[in-house]
Scaffold this motif. Structure first.
Motif, short mmCIF file in Angstrom:
data_model
loop_
_atom_site.label_atom_id
_atom_site.label_comp_id
_atom_site.label_asym_id
_atom_site.label_seq_id
_atom_site.Cartn_x
_atom_site.Cartn_y
_atom_site.Cartn_z
N GLU A 104 -27.42 -12.22 -9.66
CA GLU A 104 -26.95 -12.16 -7.84
C GLU A 104 -27.56 -10.61 -8.10
OE1 GLU A 104 -22.39 -12.80 -6.41
OE2 GLU A 104 -22.14 -11.51 -7.94
N THR A 105 -28.04 -10.73 -6.49
CA THR A 105 -28.95 -9.92 -5.42
C THR A 105 -27.09 -8.77 -5.23
OG1 THR A 105 -28.17 -10.61 -3.88
CG2 THR A 105 -30.42 -10.93 -5.07
N PRO A 106 -27.19 -7.40 -5.18
CA PRO A 106 -25.75 -6.46 -4.36
C PRO A 106 -26.01 -7.38 -3.33
CG PRO A 106 -27.97 -5.11 -5.47
CD PRO A 106 -28.56 -7.23 -5.87
N GLU A 107 -26.69 -7.65 -2.07
CA GLU A 107 -26.41 -8.15 -0.64
C GLU A 107 -25.96 -9.32 -1.23
OE1 GLU A 107 -29.06 -7.16 -1.66
OE2 GLU A 107 -30.07 -5.98 -0.66
N GLN A 108 -25.76 -10.63 -2.21
CA GLN A 108 -25.03 -11.19 -2.66
C GLN A 108 -23.69 -11.11 -2.98
OE1 GLN A 108 -27.61 -13.30 -4.96
NE2 GLN A 108 -28.76 -15.04 -3.97
N VAL A 109 -23.59 -10.58 -3.42
CA VAL A 109 -22.24 -9.82 -4.39
C VAL A 109 -21.75 -9.13 -2.99
CG1 VAL A 109 -20.84 -8.01 -5.21
CG2 VAL A 109 -22.91 -8.51 -6.44
N ALA A 110 -22.02 -8.28 -2.38
CA ALA A 110 -21.22 -7.87 -0.31
C ALA A 110 -20.98 -9.20 0.24
CB ALA A 110 -22.46 -7.08 0.09
N GLN A 111 -21.71 -9.82 0.34
CA GLN A 111 -20.83 -11.47 0.89
C GLN A 111 -19.97 -11.98 0.23
OE1 GLN A 111 -21.76 -11.64 4.25
NE2 GLN A 111 -24.22 -10.92 4.53
N ARG A 112 -20.07 -11.76 -1.02
CA ARG A 112 -19.11 -12.74 -1.82
C ARG A 112 -17.93 -12.10 -1.43
NH1 ARG A 112 -18.24 -11.90 -7.41
NH2 ARG A 112 -19.82 -11.26 -7.60
N GLU A 113 -17.86 -10.90 -1.87
CA GLU A 113 -16.40 -9.69 -1.95
C GLU A 113 -16.04 -9.94 -0.04
OE1 GLU A 113 -14.49 -9.07 -4.42
OE2 GLU A 113 -16.52 -9.62 -5.79
N GLY A 114 -16.62 -9.59 0.68
CA GLY A 114 -15.94 -9.49 1.62
C GLY A 114 -15.12 -10.80 2.14
N GLN A 115 -15.56 -11.89 1.61
CA GLN A 115 -15.05 -12.49 1.97
C GLN A 115 -13.50 -13.14 1.26
OE1 GLN A 115 -15.04 -15.42 4.05
NE2 GLN A 115 -17.05 -14.91 5.13
N GLU A 116 -13.70 -12.67 -0.58
CA GLU A 116 -12.38 -13.07 -1.16
C GLU A 116 -12.15 -11.55 -0.75
OE1 GLU A 116 -14.94 -14.59 -4.92
OE2 GLU A 116 -13.97 -12.63 -5.26
N GLU A 117 -12.21 -10.74 -0.28
CA GLU A 117 -11.36 -9.53 -0.25
C GLU A 117 -10.81 -9.07 0.51
OE1 GLU A 117 -12.81 -6.50 -3.81
OE2 GLU A 117 -12.96 -6.01 -2.16
N ALA A 118 -11.34 -9.69 2.11
CA ALA A 118 -11.24 -8.97 3.07
C ALA A 118 -11.17 -10.00 3.86
CB ALA A 118 -11.85 -7.69 3.44
N GLY A 119 -11.83 -10.89 3.65
CA GLY A 119 -11.66 -12.71 5.07
C GLY A 119 -13.02 -11.49 5.18
N LEU A 120 -14.79 -11.11 5.35
CA LEU A 120 -15.07 -10.68 6.53
C LEU A 120 -15.89 -11.36 6.20
CD1 LEU A 120 -14.30 -6.86 6.05
CD2 LEU A 120 -14.21 -8.68 8.27
N GLN A 121 -17.28 -11.51 6.76
CA GLN A 121 -18.34 -11.61 6.91
C GLN A 121 -19.52 -10.97 8.04
OE1 GLN A 121 -20.39 -14.73 5.85
NE2 GLN A 121 -21.53 -13.83 6.30
N PHE A 122 -20.33 -10.40 6.28
CA PHE A 122 -21.50 -9.24 7.23
C PHE A 122 -22.65 -9.61 7.72
CE2 PHE A 122 -19.31 -6.92 3.48
CZ PHE A 122 -18.63 -6.40 3.91
N GLY A 123 -22.84 -9.47 8.79
CA GLY A 123 -24.21 -9.14 9.38
C GLY A 123 -24.90 -8.59 8.93
N GLN A 124 -25.57 -7.59 9.67
CA GLN A 124 -26.32 -6.69 9.16
C GLN A 124 -25.84 -5.78 7.62
OE1 GLN A 124 -28.89 -4.89 11.36
NE2 GLN A 124 -28.36 -5.24 13.35
N LEU A 125 -26.68 -6.05 6.57
CA LEU A 125 -26.27 -4.99 5.66
C LEU A 125 -27.35 -3.91 6.04
CD1 LEU A 125 -25.92 -7.61 2.85
CD2 LEU A 125 -23.52 -5.72 3.66
N GLU A 126 -26.96 -2.32 5.66
CA GLU A 126 -27.55 -1.25 5.60
C GLU A 126 -27.62 -0.74 3.99
OE1 GLU A 126 -29.98 2.55 8.16
OE2 GLU A 126 -29.04 0.46 9.01
N LYS A 127 -28.33 -0.58 3.29
CA LYS A 127 -28.35 -0.11 2.00
C LYS A 127 -28.24 1.75 2.41
CE LYS A 127 -29.97 0.35 -2.83
NZ LYS A 127 -30.64 0.18 -3.56
N ILE A 128 -26.70 2.06 1.23
CA ILE A 128 -27.21 3.38 1.86
C ILE A 128 -27.09 4.37 0.85
CG2 ILE A 128 -25.02 5.70 1.85
CD1 ILE A 128 -23.38 3.44 2.85
N CYS A 129 -26.94 3.79 -0.10
CA CYS A 129 -27.70 4.83 -1.74
C CYS A 129 -27.25 4.19 -3.22
CB CYS A 129 -27.44 6.37 -1.68
SG CYS A 129 -25.57 6.50 -2.23
#
Length: 212
Positions: A104-129
């Motif tokens: 998995e890439t971090p971006e894929q993890v972000a989308q998976r967890e957004g759905q599982e934990e909050a029912g959210l779909q991310f549009g843009q993702l900006e890396k912080i650090c």
């Protein structure tokens, strides 16, 4: 003033550490290894053989969900056993977060967890650090992002039952979230770093992400 023979940082690297022995001393939900190791010292000699216990945690991805149109963030409230024994509540306000699985890439993890934990779909993702959580004792590296969402209908209780997750979703005005850092209601590293990053980049993010 630095002396003529001053040495800059990062004089040593991975190859300078010699691990004489490694043993897994615990394997459960997490893993703990014991290492017997040595490495060179800044003074020129070598450290005597010593031991360290290492918490094998793996990498994780955390995302601060932000609605630029409503100027709101989405925070998750859930129980954390590491807070037991302290004066504060062990239910913390945190970011969307999850462990990175193989492939998995971090971006894929972000989308998976957004759905599982909050029912959210991310549009843009900006890396912080990326940052090491506590490198004196654990291997964990955090990939930290800010994610574009609509917070209008966010809320409810989420999480995967089989993983014993029980997560309540809160929509919080950005200024209130920052105030929570100041008064200690938010005191976990990922949330603090992400919110303070958003303080610095909020105007640009709102201009870039807001609906035309």
């Amino acid at each position: 003033m630095p002396t003529e023979n001053a040495v800059g940082p990062f004089q040593f690297g991975q190859h300078d550490v010699r691990i004489e022995r490694r043993e897994t001393v615990f394997q459960g939900f997490f893993r703990m290894d014991k290492l017997w190791l040595t490495h060179p010292r800044f003074g020129g000699d070598e450290m005597p053989l010593f031991t360290r216990e290492l918490f094998i945690r793996g990498d994780a991805t955390c995302v601060l969900p932000y609605d630029p149109d409503r100027d709101e963030v989405v925070l998750l409230e859930q129980f954390r056993p590491g807070v037991l024994g302290r004066e504060q509540s062990p239910w913390l306000l945190e970011l969307v977060a999850g462990m990175n699985e193989d492939g998995e890439t971090p971006e894929q993890v972000a989308q998976r967890e957004g759905q599982e934990e909050a029912g959210l779909q991310f549009g843009q993702l900006e890396k912080i650090c990326e940052y090491l959580v506590s490198p004196g004792g654990t291997t964990e590296l955090i990939h930290l992002y800010c994610g574009q969402v609509s917070s209008e209908h966010a809320g409810g209780v989420h999480g995967i039952e089989a993983e014993h997750e029980d997560i309540r979703v809160h929509v919080v005005a950005f200024d209130e979230a920052v105030a929570m850092i100041a008064d200690g209601r938010i005191n976990n590293a990922a949330a603090i770093i992400a919110l303070q990053w958003l303080q610095l980049h909020r105007q640009r993010i709102r201009q870039s992400w807001s609906a035309p």
